[in-house]
Design a protein around this motif. Structure first.
Motif, PDB file in Angstrom:
ATOM      1  N   LYS A  22       0.850  -1.186   0.000  1.00 29.98           N
ATOM      2  CA  LYS A  22       0.000   0.000   0.000  1.00 29.98           C
ATOM      3  C   LYS A  22       0.885   1.236   0.000  1.00 29.98           C
ATOM      4  O   LYS A  22       1.886   1.295   0.717  1.00 29.98           O
ATOM      5  CB  LYS A  22      -0.897   0.039   1.241  1.00 29.98           C
ATOM      6  N   GLY A  23       0.491   2.214  -0.784  1.00 33.66           N
ATOM      7  CA  GLY A  23       1.205   3.484  -0.819  1.00 33.66           C
ATOM      8  C   GLY A  23       0.890   4.319   0.407  1.00 33.66           C
ATOM      9  O   GLY A  23       0.041   3.967   1.236  1.00 33.66           O
ATOM     10  N   ALA A  24       1.556   5.458   0.514  1.00 40.44           N
ATOM     11  CA  ALA A  24       1.342   6.352   1.651  1.00 40.44           C
ATOM     12  C   ALA A  24      -0.093   6.862   1.720  1.00 40.44           C
ATOM     13  O   ALA A  24      -0.566   7.246   2.779  1.00 40.44           O
ATOM     14  CB  ALA A  24       2.317   7.530   1.577  1.00 40.44           C
ATOM     15  N   ASN A  25      -0.806   6.803   0.592  1.00 48.14           N
ATOM     16  CA  ASN A  25      -2.204   7.241   0.575  1.00 48.14           C
ATOM     17  C   ASN A  25      -3.169   6.135   1.007  1.00 48.14           C
ATOM     18  O   ASN A  25      -4.375   6.325   1.038  1.00 48.14           O
ATOM     19  CB  ASN A  25      -2.587   7.753  -0.815  1.00 48.14           C
ATOM     20  N   GLY A  26      -2.635   4.942   1.331  1.00 44.42           N
ATOM     21  CA  GLY A  26      -3.456   3.829   1.797  1.00 44.42           C
ATOM     22  C   GLY A  26      -4.017   2.947   0.699  1.00 44.42           C
ATOM     23  O   GLY A  26      -4.665   1.943   0.973  1.00 44.42           O
ATOM     24  N   LYS A  27      -3.741   3.274  -0.555  1.00 46.02           N
ATOM     25  CA  LYS A  27      -4.257   2.475  -1.667  1.00 46.02           C
ATOM     26  C   LYS A  27      -3.258   1.387  -2.061  1.00 46.02           C
ATOM     27  O   LYS A  27      -2.047   1.588  -2.003  1.00 46.02           O
ATOM     28  CB  LYS A  27      -4.545   3.365  -2.874  1.00 46.02           C
ATOM     29  N   VAL A  28      -3.785   0.231  -2.457  1.00 43.44           N
ATOM     30  CA  VAL A  28      -2.940  -0.877  -2.909  1.00 43.44           C
ATOM     31  C   VAL A  28      -2.274  -0.474  -4.215  1.00 43.44           C
ATOM     32  O   VAL A  28      -2.942  -0.075  -5.174  1.00 43.44           O
ATOM     33  CB  VAL A  28      -3.768  -2.166  -3.091  1.00 43.44           C
ATOM     34  N   VAL A  29      -0.932  -0.568  -4.241  1.00 41.74           N
ATOM     35  CA  VAL A  29      -0.188  -0.214  -5.444  1.00 41.74           C
ATOM     36  C   VAL A  29       0.351  -1.440  -6.166  1.00 41.74           C
ATOM     37  O   VAL A  29       0.731  -1.359  -7.326  1.00 41.74           O
ATOM     38  CB  VAL A  29       0.970   0.769  -5.138  1.00 41.74           C
ATOM     39  N   CYS A  30       0.369  -2.580  -5.466  1.00 41.15           N
ATOM     40  CA  CYS A  30       0.891  -3.807  -6.058  1.00 41.15           C
ATOM     41  C   CYS A  30       0.427  -4.994  -5.232  1.00 41.15           C
ATOM     42  O   CYS A  30       0.298  -4.896  -4.016  1.00 41.15           O
ATOM     43  CB  CYS A  30       2.417  -3.736  -6.079  1.00 41.15           C
ATOM     44  N   HIS A  31       0.185  -6.131  -5.885  1.00 41.51           N
ATOM     45  CA  HIS A  31      -0.186  -7.345  -5.154  1.00 41.51           C
ATOM     46  C   HIS A  31       0.486  -8.537  -5.812  1.00 41.51           C
ATOM     47  O   HIS A  31       0.921  -8.465  -6.963  1.00 41.51           O
ATOM     48  CB  HIS A  31      -1.708  -7.520  -5.106  1.00 41.51           C
ATOM     49  N   GLY A  32       0.593  -9.620  -5.063  1.00 46.41           N
ATOM     50  CA  GLY A  32       1.299 -10.787  -5.574  1.00 46.41           C
ATOM     51  C   GLY A  32       0.417 -12.004  -5.718  1.00 46.41           C
ATOM     52  O   GLY A  32      -0.696 -12.059  -5.205  1.00 46.41           O
ATOM     53  N   GLU A  33       0.969 -12.992  -6.401  1.00 46.32           N
ATOM     54  CA  GLU A  33       0.287 -14.271  -6.560  1.00 46.32           C
ATOM     55  C   GLU A  33       0.399 -15.075  -5.279  1.00 46.32           C
ATOM     56  O   GLU A  33       1.108 -14.679  -4.357  1.00 46.32           O
ATOM     57  CB  GLU A  33       0.924 -15.035  -7.719  1.00 46.32           C
ATOM     58  N   GLY A  34      -0.266 -16.218  -5.219  1.00 44.27           N
ATOM     59  CA  GLY A  34      -0.206 -17.074  -4.038  1.00 44.27           C
ATOM     60  C   GLY A  34       1.137 -17.763  -3.886  1.00 44.27           C
ATOM     61  O   GLY A  34       1.767 -18.130  -4.876  1.00 44.27           O
TER      62      GLY A  34
END
Length: 66
Positions: A22-34
């Motif tokens: 999550k960025g400093a603004n609280g929004k998800v900026v990247c996610h990963g696979e399992g």
């Protein structure tokens, strides 16, 4: 001001470990696979965070690179 963070969790459906940054603004900026283990998920998140010019802090925290 908030700092960027990383979060990890194990899915109750498939038992895989997932993460997102999550960025400093609280929004998800990247996610990963399992991932099969928490350690692999943490490693993947930390490697990815370096691409975003972040430096690892304590569990679940990242602080901006100075």
């Amino acid at each position: 001001m908030r700092t960027p963070t990383q979060e990890y969790w194990q899915s109750p459906k498939d038992g895989q470990w997932y993460w997102h940054l999550k960025g400093a603004n609280g929004k998800v900026v990247c996610h990963g696979e399992g991932h099969k283990t928490a350690g692999r998920a943490i490693g993947a998140a930390r490697r990815t965070a370096k691409l975003f010019a972040m430096v690892p802090g304590e569990w679940g925290e990242y602080v901006p690179k100075r």
